[in-house]
Design a protein around this motif. Sequence first.
Motif, PDB file in Angstrom:
ATOM      1  N   MET A 145     107.495   0.510  24.553  1.00 30.42           N
ATOM      2  CA  MET A 145     106.243   0.477  23.807  1.00 30.42           C
ATOM      3  C   MET A 145     106.459   0.981  22.379  1.00 30.42           C
ATOM      4  O   MET A 145     105.900   0.432  21.420  1.00 30.42           O
ATOM      5  N   THR A 146     107.292   2.015  22.250  1.00 26.18           N
ATOM      6  CA  THR A 146     107.613   2.545  20.926  1.00 26.18           C
ATOM      7  C   THR A 146     108.358   1.507  20.099  1.00 26.18           C
ATOM      8  O   THR A 146     108.025   1.264  18.929  1.00 26.18           O
ATOM      9  N   THR A 147     109.363   0.874  20.707  1.00 27.58           N
ATOM     10  CA  THR A 147     110.120  -0.153  19.990  1.00 27.58           C
ATOM     11  C   THR A 147     109.219  -1.316  19.598  1.00 27.58           C
ATOM     12  O   THR A 147     109.325  -1.856  18.487  1.00 27.58           O
ATOM     13  N   TYR A 148     108.315  -1.703  20.485  1.00 21.80           N
ATOM     14  CA  TYR A 148     107.372  -2.785  20.187  1.00 21.80           C
ATOM     15  C   TYR A 148     106.526  -2.442  18.961  1.00 21.80           C
ATOM     16  O   TYR A 148     106.327  -3.283  18.063  1.00 21.80           O
ATOM     17  N   ASN A 149     106.044  -1.196  18.894  1.00 20.58           N
ATOM     18  CA  ASN A 149     105.262  -0.766  17.736  1.00 20.58           C
ATOM     19  C   ASN A 149     106.114  -0.741  16.473  1.00 20.58           C
ATOM     20  O   ASN A 149     105.642  -1.089  15.377  1.00 20.58           O
ATOM     21  N   THR A 197     111.332  14.696  25.450  1.00 19.97           N
ATOM     22  CA  THR A 197     110.099  14.970  24.725  1.00 19.97           C
ATOM     23  C   THR A 197     109.562  13.672  24.129  1.00 19.97           C
ATOM     24  O   THR A 197     110.323  12.804  23.714  1.00 19.97           O
ATOM     25  N   VAL A 198     108.242  13.557  24.099  1.00 18.40           N
ATOM     26  CA  VAL A 198     107.630  12.306  23.636  1.00 18.40           C
ATOM     27  C   VAL A 198     107.490  12.277  22.117  1.00 18.40           C
ATOM     28  O   VAL A 198     107.048  11.277  21.563  1.00 18.40           O
ATOM     29  N   THR A 199     107.872  13.366  21.452  1.00 21.70           N
ATOM     30  CA  THR A 199     107.943  13.349  19.989  1.00 21.70           C
ATOM     31  C   THR A 199     109.403  13.117  19.608  1.00 21.70           C
ATOM     32  O   THR A 199     110.122  14.030  19.242  1.00 21.70           O
ATOM     33  N   SER A 200     109.836  11.866  19.731  1.00 13.94           N
ATOM     34  CA  SER A 200     111.241  11.505  19.510  1.00 13.94           C
ATOM     35  C   SER A 200     111.351  10.399  18.465  1.00 13.94           C
ATOM     36  O   SER A 200     112.230   9.543  18.543  1.00 13.94           O
ATOM     37  N   PRO A 242     104.546  11.131  17.620  1.00 12.69           N
ATOM     38  CA  PRO A 242     104.535  10.833  19.053  1.00 12.69           C
ATOM     39  C   PRO A 242     104.928   9.388  19.287  1.00 12.69           C
ATOM     40  O   PRO A 242     104.830   8.540  18.383  1.00 12.69           O
ATOM     41  N   MET A 243     105.359   9.097  20.492  1.00 15.78           N
ATOM     42  CA  MET A 243     105.850   7.763  20.825  1.00 15.78           C
ATOM     43  C   MET A 243     104.835   6.992  21.661  1.00 15.78           C
ATOM     44  O   MET A 243     103.818   7.530  22.077  1.00 15.78           O
ATOM     45  N   MET A 293     101.346   6.297  19.260  1.00 13.60           N
ATOM     46  CA  MET A 293     101.770   5.982  17.895  1.00 13.60           C
ATOM     47  C   MET A 293     100.595   5.448  17.083  1.00 13.60           C
ATOM     48  O   MET A 293      99.800   4.659  17.579  1.00 13.60           O
ATOM     49  N   ASP A 294     100.528   5.868  15.847  1.00 10.55           N
ATOM     50  CA  ASP A 294      99.525   5.365  14.905  1.00 10.55           C
ATOM     51  C   ASP A 294     100.277   4.620  13.803  1.00 10.55           C
ATOM     52  O   ASP A 294     100.733   5.222  12.825  1.00 10.55           O
TER      53      ASP A 294
END
Length: 202
Positions: free
Chosen positions: A79-83, A164-167, A182-183, A187-188
């Motif tokens: 999801m992080t990579t997608y964002n 940790t989700v702040t990566s 945050p991931m 994410m904003d």
Amino acid sequence: MILIKRYGFRITVVILLAMIGISVYSWSTRQGPPLPTIKQAPDFSLLDLKGTPVRLSHTDGKVRLVEFLFTSCPDICPMTTYNMVKLQDKLKAQGLWGNKVQFFSITFDPLKDTPEVFKSYGDRMGIDYSGWNLLTGTEKETGDTARDFGVLVQKMQDGSFVHTVTSLFLVDQTGKIRKVFPMGEDMDNETILKMIWQLTGS
């Protein structure tokens, strides 16, 4: 007509000053408050998909967004990579991609995330490698790099990882960490994009 002839110059000056004021306000609103400096980012040395050593300092002069992940992660990592890919596409449209902004993704799991697996993940996610490095190394090297950034990571008995989700780290042109995000669903992208603009002066 008489008023225009008499006060035309003054009216023009007032209009120009108003336009300048609006421009300054728009710029300051877009720039936002000054970003704090958290600490100097560790200058890691890891391998890209071709096995070429890459250091963070090799991209000094650019704004960097650094992500830690493992490709078999079921949720937050993809999801992080997608964002980040959505950010990539906006930066490409603005002409900032690769020349002013560089992304890094560093795996926690180099044993499973071989260059072939990592490349397949990148292709599937829509990564543009002209401005995005997927990095690996030994398990110790990638784990040490994560910990140097302040990411807590633990390998579980089933081979998965908790972390940790702040990566996700915003690093400026001189190698200083300016923001930790945050991931995943937290994410904003608009905030991240505005901070990237702020650092690039765009």
